[in-house]
Scaffold this motif. Structure first.
Motif: not given
Length: 317
Positions: A162-166
């Motif tokens: 999720x961090x990466x996708x943000x």
């Protein structure tokens, strides 16, 4: 009463009827010109080297099969000039090309820079290219659940994913790039405290990206729709787009997943059924076929079978 008098008396009614007829005819004209939903297809093209010598073949195949979007794997072995020639030819043929890339490790913090480097390359490529040579968007195919550690560290990996996708989405939006993600249909089964109570990873992905290409890999229209429906309904509510992905490549996941064993006629029939089931969703962008290489091979096999059949007929006494 003569015609002139009748016209004066009913002029208002005549004008209303005439206007209505014009509107009706105009609407009919638009419907006739609008491409039918089954024509809206996409395909994943993994062997980027094909664009160097088979551009026209790819474009002709796309036109014959109703493909409007190509998700093109970006490889270091292909020059920017080759990409420019291919994208320009595709644009002329009214095809969108999205730069595709991703590895399972890209979801993790220590490998995040690789994904950012890919986005930087697309940004630089587009900045240095003419409008018709530019990628229309980017797609991430990042599947951390394929890593061995997924089974024991799922919560930590989902959080990093999720961090990466943000970060990817923020960078793409900053660079004015449309961004999508290839996702499995079962993300609704994944929950995490970062998602909030009552929310799952499927909802989060739909909300975050401009579009998702859901890997709804089943070998029958009803089954494909069944595993796609939740994502489509979520995207309907959020005004997002969904490509419904189908598999033509040989699968290692067992029966019922891929169309690999089915003849092309059966695949076409099932895709037509799928469109009739899915077309009611406003989020439905079209069917995405995995992959161009497998699809082309299946079509070439059909042509070869027809040729062999004709030769046998010719040879018969």
């Amino acid at each position: 009463m003569n015609i002139k008098s009748l016209f004066k008396r009913y002029r208002g009614l005549i004008m209303v009827l005439a206007s209505g007829s014009i509107v009706l005819l105009a609407g009919l004209f638009v419907v006739l010109l609008r491409p039918s939903v089954p024509e809206a297809k996409a395909t994943w093209l993994w062997d980027a080297r094909l664009v160097e010598s088979h551009t026209q073949d790819i474009i002709e195949f796309a036109k014959e099969n109703g493909v409007t979007t190509v998700f093109l794997q970006i490889g270091n072995e292909v020059s920017d000039a080759s990409y420019r020639r291919f994208v320009a030819a595709a644009t002329k043929a009214r095809l969108e090309v999205h730069a595709l890339n991703g590895h399972p490790e890209w979801a993790l913090r220590e490998q995040r820079k690789e994904a950012v480097r890919f986005l930087d390359w697309v940004k630089q490529y587009n900045d240095q290219s003419r409008p018709e040579e530019r990628f229309a968007g980017v797609q991430f195919d990042v599947e951390p659940y394929l890593l061995k550690s997924w089974g024991t560290k799922q919560d930590a990996m989902v959080e990093q994913w999720m961090e990466s996708a943000r970060i990817w989405v923020e960078r793409a939006q900053r660079d004015q790039l449309k961004i999508g993600a290839a996702v499995p249909f079962w993300l609704n089964g994944i929950e995490h405290e970062e998602l909030g109570k009552g929310r799952d990873l499927r909802q989060w992905m739909v909300d975050k990206f401009d579009y998702v290409a859901i890997m709804a890999y089943r070998d029958a229209a009803e089954a494909i729709y069944e595993v796609s429906r939740a994502t489509l309904e979520e995207a309907d509510e959020r005004n997002k787009q969904v490509w419904v992905g189908v598999e033509l490549t040989k699968s290692q996941e067992g029966p019922g997943v891929s169309f690999y064993e089915q003849p092309l006629e059966s695949v076409t029939q099932e895709l037509d059924k799928l469109v009739s089931l899915v077309g009611k969703h406003s989020s439905f962008k079209g069917v995405a076929v995995h992959s161009y290489e497998s699809w082309r091979d299946k079509q070439e096999t059909k042509v070869a079978q027809k040729t062999d059949g004709a030769s046998a007929d010719d040879a018969s006494p």
